[in-house]
Design an enzyme around this catalytic site. Sequence first.
Site, PDB file in Angstrom:
ATOM      1  N   ASP A  49      22.525 113.406  98.983  1.00  0.00           N
ATOM      2  CA  ASP A  49      21.634 112.664  98.306  1.00  0.00           C
ATOM      3  C   ASP A  49      20.368 111.855  99.632  1.00  0.00           C
ATOM      4  O   ASP A  49      20.044 111.214  99.536  1.00  0.00           O
ATOM      5  CB  ASP A  49      22.123 111.729  97.446  1.00  0.00           C
ATOM      6  CG  ASP A  49      22.737 110.570  97.691  1.00  0.00           C
ATOM      7  OD1 ASP A  49      23.610 110.667  98.706  1.00  0.00           O
ATOM      8  OD2 ASP A  49      22.978 109.863  96.368  1.00  0.00           O
ATOM      9  N   SER A  50      21.804 111.876 100.597  1.00  0.00           N
ATOM     10  CA  SER A  50      21.264 111.219 101.805  1.00  0.00           C
ATOM     11  C   SER A  50      19.967 112.246 102.734  1.00  0.00           C
ATOM     12  O   SER A  50      19.523 111.692 103.788  1.00  0.00           O
ATOM     13  CB  SER A  50      22.399 111.185 103.204  1.00  0.00           C
ATOM     14  OG  SER A  50      22.990 112.901 103.170  1.00  0.00           O
ATOM     15  N   ASP A  69      24.849 116.680  95.389  1.00  0.00           N
ATOM     16  CA  ASP A  69      24.213 115.038  94.898  1.00  0.00           C
ATOM     17  C   ASP A  69      23.939 114.313  93.655  1.00  0.00           C
ATOM     18  O   ASP A  69      23.034 115.050  93.512  1.00  0.00           O
ATOM     19  CB  ASP A  69      24.091 114.032  95.647  1.00  0.00           C
ATOM     20  CG  ASP A  69      26.199 113.594  96.916  1.00  0.00           C
ATOM     21  OD1 ASP A  69      26.642 113.448  96.306  1.00  0.00           O
ATOM     22  OD2 ASP A  69      25.466 113.887  97.467  1.00  0.00           O
ATOM     23  N   LYS A 124      28.386 116.347  92.594  1.00  0.00           N
ATOM     24  CA  LYS A 124      29.701 114.989  93.618  1.00  0.00           C
ATOM     25  C   LYS A 124      28.618 113.688  93.138  1.00  0.00           C
ATOM     26  O   LYS A 124      27.630 113.451  92.753  1.00  0.00           O
ATOM     27  CB  LYS A 124      28.692 115.352  94.989  1.00  0.00           C
ATOM     28  CG  LYS A 124      30.133 114.404  95.709  1.00  0.00           C
ATOM     29  CD  LYS A 124      30.165 114.373  96.639  1.00  0.00           C
ATOM     30  CE  LYS A 124      29.198 113.549  98.097  1.00  0.00           C
ATOM     31  NZ  LYS A 124      28.859 112.222  96.841  1.00  0.00           N
ATOM     32  N   GLU A 170      29.212 110.189  92.333  1.00  0.00           N
ATOM     33  CA  GLU A 170      29.385 108.387  92.997  1.00  0.00           C
ATOM     34  C   GLU A 170      30.523 107.903  92.266  1.00  0.00           C
ATOM     35  O   GLU A 170      29.372 107.761  90.545  1.00  0.00           O
ATOM     36  CB  GLU A 170      28.993 107.827  94.004  1.00  0.00           C
ATOM     37  CG  GLU A 170      28.511 108.571  94.713  1.00  0.00           C
ATOM     38  CD  GLU A 170      27.345 108.208  96.447  1.00  0.00           C
ATOM     39  OE1 GLU A 170      27.448 106.518  95.319  1.00  0.00           O
ATOM     40  OE2 GLU A 170      26.714 108.669  97.380  1.00  0.00           O
ATOM     41  N   GLU A 227      34.550 107.469 102.047  1.00  0.00           N
ATOM     42  CA  GLU A 227      34.187 106.496 102.376  1.00  0.00           C
ATOM     43  C   GLU A 227      34.167 105.374 103.078  1.00  0.00           C
ATOM     44  O   GLU A 227      34.291 104.842 102.887  1.00  0.00           O
ATOM     45  CB  GLU A 227      32.399 107.284 102.464  1.00  0.00           C
ATOM     46  CG  GLU A 227      31.071 106.689 103.241  1.00  0.00           C
ATOM     47  CD  GLU A 227      30.066 106.934 103.079  1.00  0.00           C
ATOM     48  OE1 GLU A 227      28.863 106.771 103.358  1.00  0.00           O
ATOM     49  OE2 GLU A 227      29.759 108.251 101.635  1.00  0.00           O
TER      50      GLU A 227
END
Length: 262
Positions: free
Chosen positions: A42-43, A81, A110, A112, A180
């Site tokens: 999502d970056s 993501d 993925k 979070e 992270e």
Amino acid sequence: MKIHDFKMKKQEQKKISMLTCYDYPSACIVAESNIDCVLVGDSVAMAVHGHPTTIMATIEMMELHTQAVARGLGKQFLITDLPFLGHKSSQGHTVENVKRLLQAGAQAVKIEGADKDTCQTISHLVNAGIPVMGHIGLTPQSIHQLGGYKVQGKNSEQAETLLQQAATLEQAGCFAVVIECVPQDLAKTITDSLVIPTIGIGAGPGTDGQVLVWHDMLGLQTSFNPKFVKKYFRAKDHFIEALNSYVQQVQQMHFPANEHSF
């Protein structure tokens, strides 16, 4: 790379290499490399679309970029993501979002965080046959709650929380966990406590693998320089040099030459 290779690499103490990728041309380049797995992160909201945080990523954005990467990728395992709030509503809505990403070409998602609701969602997805990668430490989707981009787990209470979160994600069925911006000793402790592999970013060399952002490691941008990034190329400088060379040759009528003309 296949899903079972993640745990096998950990067992054989072979490091896992992961890189973000957001478009077809980049995926074609990655396809010719030895990179193990690719993350459509999502970056992309920041690196490609210019937003200040990853919170601006939408399911439509992630779906579109996953499709583009999947078309160009080779043997690499593809993870996408689940964007901000993509798993915070009903389980039915979450499954629909994940379905869109899988149909776009992702082989896993993925997610979070490791709170109770998130872990229940992960268990539900895993039981439905969907591979899920976890993510703890600095979780950019929770950046406002965390008080900004800073190292997590620096005191004993935070460290214990991260250890518990990692164990909970493993129990929920995650096949791997991203760690992270966590002190390297803690990341190593977490890694040693798990059967599943860990992928570090800003977590030192003791994790089972590493991940970097495409634009960061290739030097495509120079305004964001976190300590954990190593730039393996100065792409921005070379691009500007090429552009200026093109302008000069056009102005001096050196381009197009005879070999470029009909």
